[in-house]
Design a protein around this motif. Structure first.
Motif, mmCIF file in Angstrom:
data_model
loop_
_atom_site.group_PDB
_atom_site.id
_atom_site.type_symbol
_atom_site.label_atom_id
_atom_site.label_comp_id
_atom_site.label_asym_id
_atom_site.label_seq_id
_atom_site.Cartn_x
_atom_site.Cartn_y
_atom_site.Cartn_z
ATOM 1 N N UNK A 132 -8.448 -5.017 3.057
ATOM 2 C CA UNK A 132 -9.119 -4.623 3.950
ATOM 3 C C UNK A 132 -9.245 -3.592 4.467
ATOM 4 N N UNK A 133 -6.902 -3.320 4.683
ATOM 5 C CA UNK A 133 -6.904 -2.017 5.492
ATOM 6 C C UNK A 133 -5.313 -1.719 5.010
ATOM 7 N N UNK A 134 -5.138 -0.649 5.189
ATOM 8 C CA UNK A 134 -3.399 -0.524 4.588
ATOM 9 C C UNK A 134 -2.714 1.161 5.435
ATOM 10 N N UNK A 135 -2.042 1.232 5.687
ATOM 11 C CA UNK A 135 -1.532 2.528 5.623
ATOM 12 C C UNK A 135 -0.710 3.414 5.073
ATOM 13 N N UNK A 136 -0.496 5.035 5.175
ATOM 14 C CA UNK A 136 0.234 5.368 4.007
ATOM 15 C C UNK A 136 1.293 5.062 3.801
ATOM 16 N N UNK A 137 1.950 4.614 4.572
ATOM 17 C CA UNK A 137 3.351 4.091 5.042
ATOM 18 C C UNK A 137 3.749 3.039 4.532
ATOM 19 N N UNK A 138 3.278 1.880 4.172
ATOM 20 C CA UNK A 138 2.692 1.008 3.571
ATOM 21 C C UNK A 138 2.439 1.330 2.013
#
Length: 158
Positions: free
Chosen positions: A134-140
């Motif tokens: 659904x959503x994800x950060x570049x850090x993850x």
């Protein structure tokens, strides 16, 4: 500005409980130290009512430790003053195995049109576009790729 003074006044039942705890000695050293601090800080009837500096010197700990134990007793109660708090900052995995496989496949594939290589932001955006997450950060994305054994920069990646 001086720190607020926390007055410790133990009931007879609490004092007995702390004495029993110390007498058995079958607890962690930190718990026993906190129990001794509370007994020395007791300003109620029958308690010595020592100040923080004197307790710190007698228990061979810092004055801030004595202050925090007093504060925990007054604000949260006896169990909070004796025992450590459980950690609350637990980090759970954002991606499961299938989602990680999608990410690695995407990162090892050809870069998007007009780009020479994948960036973390591009990978994160593409995972969202493909409805993998659904959503994800570049850090993850970075942390997930860091955990993999393959290295795209090495000629022989194994």
């Amino acid at each position: 500005m001086p720190l607020p003074k926390y007055r410790v006044r133990l009931t007879a039942e609490e004092r007995t409980e702390l004495n029993d705890l110390i007498r058995t000695g079958k607890r962690a050293v930190l718990v026993l130290l906190h129990a001794r601090i509370l007994l020395k800080a007791d300003a109620g009837a029958g308690g010595p009512g020592w100040n923080d500096e004197r307790i710190a010197e007698a228990m061979e700990c810092g004055a801030s430790t004595v202050y925090r134990v007093r504060q925990a007793l007054v604000e949260e109660g006896l169990p909070a003053a004796l025992f450590r708090k459980k950690p609350t900052g637990r980090q759970y995995r954002k991606l499961d195995g299938v989602q990680e496989a999608h990410l690695i496949t995407l990162a090892c594939g050809a870069a998007p049109e007009g780009r020479s290589r994948w960036t973390l932001r591009l990978l994160a955006d593409r995972l969202v576009e493909l409805n993998v997450v659904e959503s994800i950060s570049p850090e993850c994305v970075r942390m997930t790729l860091k955990k993999t054994n393959s290295s795209r920069g090495c000629a022989n990646s194994g």
